[in-house]
Design a protein around this motif. Structure first.
Motif, PDB file in Angstrom:
ATOM      1  N   SER A  42      -8.685   6.040   6.318  1.00  0.00           N
ATOM      2  CA  SER A  42      -7.979   6.277   5.067  1.00  0.00           C
ATOM      3  C   SER A  42      -6.589   6.817   5.366  1.00  0.00           C
ATOM      4  O   SER A  42      -6.311   7.258   6.496  1.00  0.00           O
ATOM      5  CB  SER A  42      -8.754   7.244   4.181  1.00  0.00           C
ATOM      6  N   SER A  95      -0.413   2.937  -7.122  1.00  0.00           N
ATOM      7  CA  SER A  95      -0.227   4.212  -7.809  1.00  0.00           C
ATOM      8  C   SER A  95       1.152   4.199  -8.457  1.00  0.00           C
ATOM      9  O   SER A  95       2.163   4.009  -7.766  1.00  0.00           O
ATOM     10  CB  SER A  95      -0.287   5.384  -6.815  1.00  0.00           C
ATOM     11  N   CYS A 133      -0.865   0.145  -1.444  1.00  0.00           N
ATOM     12  CA  CYS A 133      -1.487   0.271  -0.144  1.00  0.00           C
ATOM     13  C   CYS A 133      -2.132  -1.078   0.186  1.00  0.00           C
ATOM     14  O   CYS A 133      -2.686  -1.736  -0.689  1.00  0.00           O
ATOM     15  CB  CYS A 133      -2.551   1.367  -0.182  1.00  0.00           C
ATOM     16  N   GLY A 160      -4.351  -2.853  -2.761  1.00  0.00           N
ATOM     17  CA  GLY A 160      -4.924  -2.075  -3.833  1.00  0.00           C
ATOM     18  C   GLY A 160      -4.139  -2.298  -5.106  1.00  0.00           C
ATOM     19  O   GLY A 160      -3.146  -3.034  -5.125  1.00  0.00           O
ATOM     20  N   LEU A 165       0.014  10.499  -2.156  1.00  0.00           N
ATOM     21  CA  LEU A 165      -0.781   9.384  -2.649  1.00  0.00           C
ATOM     22  C   LEU A 165      -1.822   9.037  -1.597  1.00  0.00           C
ATOM     23  O   LEU A 165      -1.556   9.147  -0.393  1.00  0.00           O
ATOM     24  CB  LEU A 165       0.120   8.170  -2.927  1.00  0.00           C
ATOM     25  N   ARG A 166      -2.977   8.583  -2.073  1.00  0.00           N
ATOM     26  CA  ARG A 166      -4.088   8.354  -1.157  1.00  0.00           C
ATOM     27  C   ARG A 166      -4.589   6.922  -1.213  1.00  0.00           C
ATOM     28  O   ARG A 166      -4.519   6.269  -2.256  1.00  0.00           O
ATOM     29  CB  ARG A 166      -5.215   9.330  -1.460  1.00  0.00           C
ATOM     30  N   CYS A 167      -5.139   6.479  -0.089  1.00  0.00           N
ATOM     31  CA  CYS A 167      -5.609   5.098   0.021  1.00  0.00           C
ATOM     32  C   CYS A 167      -6.843   5.036   0.903  1.00  0.00           C
ATOM     33  O   CYS A 167      -6.856   5.599   2.010  1.00  0.00           O
ATOM     34  CB  CYS A 167      -4.506   4.227   0.608  1.00  0.00           C
ATOM     35  N   GLN A 217      -6.964   3.172  -4.402  1.00  0.00           N
ATOM     36  CA  GLN A 217      -5.842   4.099  -4.355  1.00  0.00           C
ATOM     37  C   GLN A 217      -5.975   5.149  -5.456  1.00  0.00           C
ATOM     38  O   GLN A 217      -6.515   4.878  -6.525  1.00  0.00           O
ATOM     39  CB  GLN A 217      -4.514   3.352  -4.559  1.00  0.00           C
ATOM     40  N   TRP A 275       1.858   0.739   3.662  1.00  0.00           N
ATOM     41  CA  TRP A 275       2.308   1.209   2.357  1.00  0.00           C
ATOM     42  C   TRP A 275       3.572   0.454   1.950  1.00  0.00           C
ATOM     43  O   TRP A 275       4.440   0.174   2.777  1.00  0.00           O
ATOM     44  CB  TRP A 275       2.622   2.702   2.404  1.00  0.00           C
ATOM     45  N   GLU A 288      -2.712   8.615   3.748  1.00  0.00           N
ATOM     46  CA  GLU A 288      -1.918   9.292   2.722  1.00  0.00           C
ATOM     47  C   GLU A 288      -0.453   8.936   2.885  1.00  0.00           C
ATOM     48  O   GLU A 288       0.035   8.743   4.003  1.00  0.00           O
ATOM     49  CB  GLU A 288      -2.053  10.822   2.847  1.00  0.00           C
TER      50      GLU A 288
END
Lengths: 114, 110
Positions: free
Chosen positions: A73, A109, A91, A106, A21-23, A6, A34, A75
């Motif tokens: 992936s 964040s 995530c 993960g 936010l990214r995963c 993440q 999420w 977001e």
């Protein structure tokens, strides 16, 4: 190492701003979920993505939106940030949904809204 | 509605003591049950899970849990804890979604 990555790990935003936010899921996994974990609370389910579509959604307002890309992936976007959105955002990935398959998380964040 | 309740917010015990953490859930249908652990500074890890079959399930690090359907409970146990078991423990229930309890902080004193 759980294999779910993440980014970013920490960030600070101002009220009213927007955040993404990214995963990246564990290799081979196609389902991403999420969660929001406030201090002293358990993770709260936000939504789940499978095959680039939102499959399930928890009790979160429309300010929370997401996306899954062809490479699986994902977001998480939060608009019009509120102080109460400060939390750890987790995530989790799995294969084909939850039943019978282990979920990998993960490290999260950390979002602080000031 | 689907919900999970963990009985204890914070448990403090000495090494070699026995541990039992309570978890109750509400959901009208079939559920899958999980216990997760989060060590300080680390991500959530699966301790054990129950889907069907023997209601007594064994997990990693000497943990076990018993599913009692009539009581909607899935309590976690460990006969003898170690200092390294200091962590936050979450019960989770999968009905139509995965729901977590609020967590129990376990502090093991050497």
């Amino acid at each position: 190492d759980a294999g779910v990555t993440q980014s970013p790990t920490h960030l600070i935003k101002t009220r009213g701003q927007q955040v993404t936010l990214r995963c990246s899921p564990k290799s081979g996994h196609d389902t991403v979920s999420w969660y929001q974990q406030a201090l002293g609370q358990g993770p709260q389910f936000i939504f789940q993505y499978y095959e680039e579509e939102e499959r399930q959604r928890g009790n979160f307002p429309d300010r929370f939106s997401g996306h899954q890309f062809p490479n699986y992936s994902s977001e998480l976007n939060v608009n019009a940030l509120l102080l109460g959105d400060s939390a750890l955002y987790l995530c989790a990935s799995t294969l084909g949904g939850y039943s019978g398959n282990t979920i990998y998380f993960g490290e999260g964040s950390w979002l602080t809204v000031v | 509605a689907q919900s999970v309740s963990q009985h204890n917010h914070h448990v403090i015990l000495s090494e070699a003591a026995s541990l039992e953490l309570g978890c109750n859930y509400s959901y009208g249908g079939t559920v899958n049950l999980f216990w997760y652990v989060q060590y300080p500074g680390q991500h959530l890890q699966l301790l054990l899970k129950y889907f069907s079959g023997d209601p007594l399930v064994k997990g990693i690090k000497g943990f076990e849990a018993e599913f009692i359907k009539s009581k909607f409970s899935f309590n976690l146990r460990k006969p003898s804890v170690q200092w390294s078991d200091t962590a936050e423990y979450f019960c989770a229930v999968e009905g139509y979604k995965l729901s977590f309890g609020a967590g129990t902080t376990v502090t093991v004193r050497a």
